[in-house]
Motif scaffolding. Sequence first.
Motif, short mmCIF file in Angstrom:
data_model
loop_
_atom_site.label_atom_id
_atom_site.label_comp_id
_atom_site.label_asym_id
_atom_site.label_seq_id
_atom_site.Cartn_x
_atom_site.Cartn_y
_atom_site.Cartn_z
N UNK A 145 0.53 -1.28 -0.19
CA UNK A 145 0.29 -0.29 0.05
C UNK A 145 0.52 1.22 0.50
N UNK A 146 2.00 0.93 0.03
CA UNK A 146 2.93 2.03 0.28
C UNK A 146 4.35 2.45 -1.09
N UNK A 168 13.43 -5.30 -5.05
CA UNK A 168 12.48 -4.80 -4.13
C UNK A 168 13.13 -5.02 -2.19
N UNK A 169 11.55 -4.51 -2.32
CA UNK A 169 11.86 -3.20 -0.79
C UNK A 169 12.09 -2.08 -1.40
N UNK A 191 -5.90 5.47 -7.57
CA UNK A 191 -5.92 3.63 -7.82
C UNK A 191 -6.27 3.93 -5.94
N UNK A 192 -5.95 3.67 -5.29
CA UNK A 192 -6.37 3.71 -3.92
C UNK A 192 -7.64 4.58 -3.70
N UNK A 229 -0.79 -4.82 -4.06
CA UNK A 229 -1.23 -3.90 -6.30
C UNK A 229 -0.80 -4.27 -6.54
N UNK A 230 -1.05 -4.60 -8.25
CA UNK A 230 -0.37 -5.63 -9.19
C UNK A 230 -0.11 -4.57 -9.95
N UNK A 231 0.88 -5.01 -10.68
CA UNK A 231 2.12 -2.93 -11.13
C UNK A 231 1.93 -3.73 -13.07
N UNK A 232 1.83 -3.50 -13.77
CA UNK A 232 2.52 -4.18 -15.27
C UNK A 232 2.60 -2.61 -15.79
#
Length: 530
Positions: A145-146, A168-169, A191-192, A229-232
């Motif tokens: 979420x962040x 990652x991270x 989006x949120x 959250x899914x990201x493409x």
Amino acid sequence: MGNEKDDGGSASRELAAVLRDHPGAIVAAVGDDGLFVPVPEGLDLGDDHHRTGLRSATDLVDGVDRAAVIAAWERARSGDDVTIDARLRDTDTAGRMHFIDARDELGVHFMVFAVDDGGGRVEVPESPPIPEGSQAKVVRSRKDGLAVLVDLDHNVSELLGWRVEAMVGVRSLEFIHPDDQDEAIAAWMDMLSAPGLTTRARLRHACADGGWLWLDISNRNLLDEAGHVECEMVDVSEEVAAQEALAASEQVLRRLTESMPVGVFHIDADERLQLANARLHEILGTLPGDDQATMLSTVRDEMAFDRALAAVLAGTDVDLELEIQVLGTLDIRRCTLALRALTVDGAVTGAVGVLTDVTESVRLREELERRATMDDLTGCFNRASVLEALEAFLASGTDVAVVYVDVDDFKVVNDGHGHAAGDEVLQAVGARLRSAVREHDAVGRMGGDEFVAVCAGLGSEEGAAELAQRIASSLRDPVGFRHQRITVSASVGVAWAPGGERIDADALVARADGAMYASKGIRGGGHTVG
């Protein structure tokens, strides 16, 4: 052509009517770039209609229909409401795709796909597979979420050069170009705002080698459903490069047209003006804000322009001359217009026109032609031109009369009153001769104080004699010059050739000349027939 819309929510009413007639239809809001975007807040489409997670309308249809969808979208962008037949991808489902322009009311277009029977439920196709060999064009990831990256697929190494563990991270914003971060934050916050909502943004993403790559980044809010959250991320660098190259070419074209000394314009296939440079407005006397009808009002022969435009939009290039009345003035400009068809795959998509103001060159040409054919002093034809007119009359087969005039005692006028007075007498003689004959007859100065009048179709020798008498009578009145009255008389001879007589111009003039000399023995402005 598009439908005219009134204010007051007509687009939403039209959308509601389509959805009412087609329950179960696929519905999507479409942004200006042709990609599907979230439905505007506050617009209730009901529960019977599918929302689609696909990227665009082309993802919905069979490959054979994609060109038609693209063409329909281009028309929709210009303000038309468009409906086409199409088939859903990977199915035998035939239906109709509607594009509804709701930009004035809701800021978007709407795409509605409905089956032909009106009431059938349409199943949304799955996202099209990424073609074999192009996997590295797409990277999928998950964020918390962040916006911290928690997982990425291994395509990131090939596309961006990063190792998965290096990203990652890390908060995804740290990889976005500083100039694009405000847009990235705005899309993330949108989006949120609602579970399941997907937002898209075109952003520059950092590569491991220090460069930047243009990506279309979509984020889908699955926080309530799956905790992430899914990201493409899709590589659009080639598309952006092409757009930038196109923009650069368009700038070159604009700068070129603005620097050209001719008027340039572009009209589409529906005869709507798309481009007009500053020089065109300068020639017409119009302003850049003036509408097409105002610009066309300056064309004196609009029918000729309309015929030329119809011809070029049918595929035939046209060149013509036009008279332009400068807007708000009595100034008439002579122009040439070159119209050239624009085609794509053999179909005419519009036309470009080049309007050149040739007023000064036309005036110069007409002046040169006048000097080549006219006598500057008297305004009559010169010797060569009047003989050419005589030859044309003889060649036509009609009867022709030649009246030869010699001003008597012209040297006395010059010696007694000066050459300016002599010039005044010659001018008066030329004017009186022109007044004595018909409009289509020819009066010429043979040289010095000698003139001829060439008249066709008098019908008889008697008619020719009457003309000679009329000319002789017109020359008897004195000529005024500087408060003086100069007496004028002339010797007049006439020769007439019936139609079909085999005689050349020089011979007929010689006969009239001989008759003129014979008349010199007659005082009082008489004439003789030769």
